[in-house]
Design an enzyme around this catalytic site. Structure first.
Site, mmCIF file in Angstrom:
data_model
loop_
_atom_site.group_PDB
_atom_site.id
_atom_site.type_symbol
_atom_site.label_atom_id
_atom_site.label_comp_id
_atom_site.label_asym_id
_atom_site.label_seq_id
_atom_site.Cartn_x
_atom_site.Cartn_y
_atom_site.Cartn_z
ATOM 1 N N HIS A 126 -0.690 13.674 14.015
ATOM 2 C CA HIS A 126 -0.883 14.324 15.547
ATOM 3 C C HIS A 126 -0.187 15.418 15.750
ATOM 4 C CE1 HIS A 126 -1.875 14.133 19.853
ATOM 5 N NE2 HIS A 126 -0.566 14.495 20.059
ATOM 6 N N GLU A 127 1.165 15.317 15.393
ATOM 7 C CA GLU A 127 2.073 16.270 15.913
ATOM 8 C C GLU A 127 1.869 17.617 14.964
ATOM 9 O OE1 GLU A 127 3.790 16.539 18.595
ATOM 10 O OE2 GLU A 127 3.275 14.508 19.095
ATOM 11 N N HIS A 130 -0.752 19.953 15.930
ATOM 12 C CA HIS A 130 -0.501 20.940 16.996
ATOM 13 C C HIS A 130 0.395 22.231 16.202
ATOM 14 C CE1 HIS A 130 -1.109 18.728 20.608
ATOM 15 N NE2 HIS A 130 -0.337 17.629 20.317
ATOM 16 N N GLU A 200 -4.535 17.896 23.224
ATOM 17 C CA GLU A 200 -4.204 16.372 22.990
ATOM 18 C C GLU A 200 -5.380 15.644 22.212
ATOM 19 O OE1 GLU A 200 -1.177 15.460 22.681
ATOM 20 O OE2 GLU A 200 -0.423 17.027 23.499
#
Length: 285
Positions: A126-127, A130, A200
């Site tokens: 997930h990070e 980004h 997100e």
């Protein structure tokens, strides 16, 4: 996202047009805003690590963490970010940096203690999403209007312009500037928060597809959200300033206007989207 960015740009144009019409000399203020923007853009990684007491760790210091990130980088075909650990019991993670080569992914010791390996992989994916999608750049640019409007609001408040024209029968220029700045800031704030929530969800989807295990990310989300509720309120308040960076928001109370003002979507929405992705993967889509 396109609609949100368009509306932000439209607000910026309208805001500048009003300033020109009022004859305000905002060159110095705009220059300061640009300086702040550049500082935030180029030094976001250092500022975030310093504020969160994070430190970069080598592969020898954190072999498991580096191993997961190495695997994800190979799957995503992207440069490896710097790896850091923040010594705090708040279970969370964040990624920042203005480019893929200058990015850093940081996890807390509280997160490492609580998650299983596959859950940790989901959070890191997930990070790193980004990072891959340059979300720090997107959110920095999107927040620029809010910075300008905030500076103009302070300029009107502290310069005393609001008391300058009323005595001569002219329009209260300072009050007009203050009202317009506050309005633009409020609207841009809401739009930026909406954009953050979208990013997100996009990062959740990218992580689920990259790891092919949406259930692991859903499990991490549920576990982290539940554990955050047990963290002392004082520690959460210290971490709340970084909610926009975090994997899951550090919220010390119940839900109030969170759906409108939050940087992250509600947990239920994120779990619902991951469930849909899991069904799609199960059908081979």
């Amino acid at each position: 996202m396109v609609i949100t960015l368009f509306l932000l740009g439209l607000l910026y144009v309208a805001f500048v047009a009003v300033l020109i019409y009022l004859g305000v000399q905002a060159v110095v203020v705009a220059a300061l805003a640009v300086v702040f923007l550049l500082v935030q853009f180029f030094l976001s990684d250092k500022i975030a690590l310093f504020a969160m007491h994070g430190r970069e760790v080598s592969a020898q210091e954190a072999p498991q963490l580096h191993g997961v990130i190495d695997r994800l980088c190979a799957l995503a075909d992207m440069p490896k970010p710097r790896v850091a650990i923040a010594d705090t019991d708040v279970p969370n993670a964040f990624a920042t940096g203005h480019s893929r080569k200058k990015s850093v992914v940081c996890v807390t010791t509280g997160l490492l203690r609580r998650l299983e390996p596959e859950e940790l992989e989901g959070v890191l994916a997930h990070e790193m999403s980004h990072v891959a999608h340059r979300d720090v750049v997107v959110m920095t640019v999107a927040s620029f209007l809010g910075i300008v409007a905030g500076l103009m609001t302070r300029f009107a408040l502290y310069s005393g312009l609001g008391r300058g024209r009323g005595d001569r029968g002219g329009p209260p220029i300072g009050l007009i500037i203050l009202a317009v700045s506050a309005l633009v800031y409020a609207v841009s704030f809401l739009l930026t928060r909406a954009l953050s929530r979208y990013r997100e969800l996009a990062a959740d989807r990218a992580a689920a597809l990259l790891t092919q295990r949406p259930s692991a990310l859903a499990s991490a989300l549920t576990k982290v959200s539940g554990e955050i509720a047990r963290i002392p309120t004082r520690d959460l308040r210290e971490a709340q300033a970084f909610n926009a960076f975090f994997f899951a928001p550090a919220i010390s109370g119940g839900v109030s206007l969170a759906n409108l003002l939050a940087t992250h979507p509600p947990l239920e929405r994120r779990l619902e989207e991951l469930s849909k992705i899991s069904a799609q993967l199960g059908r081979g889509v």
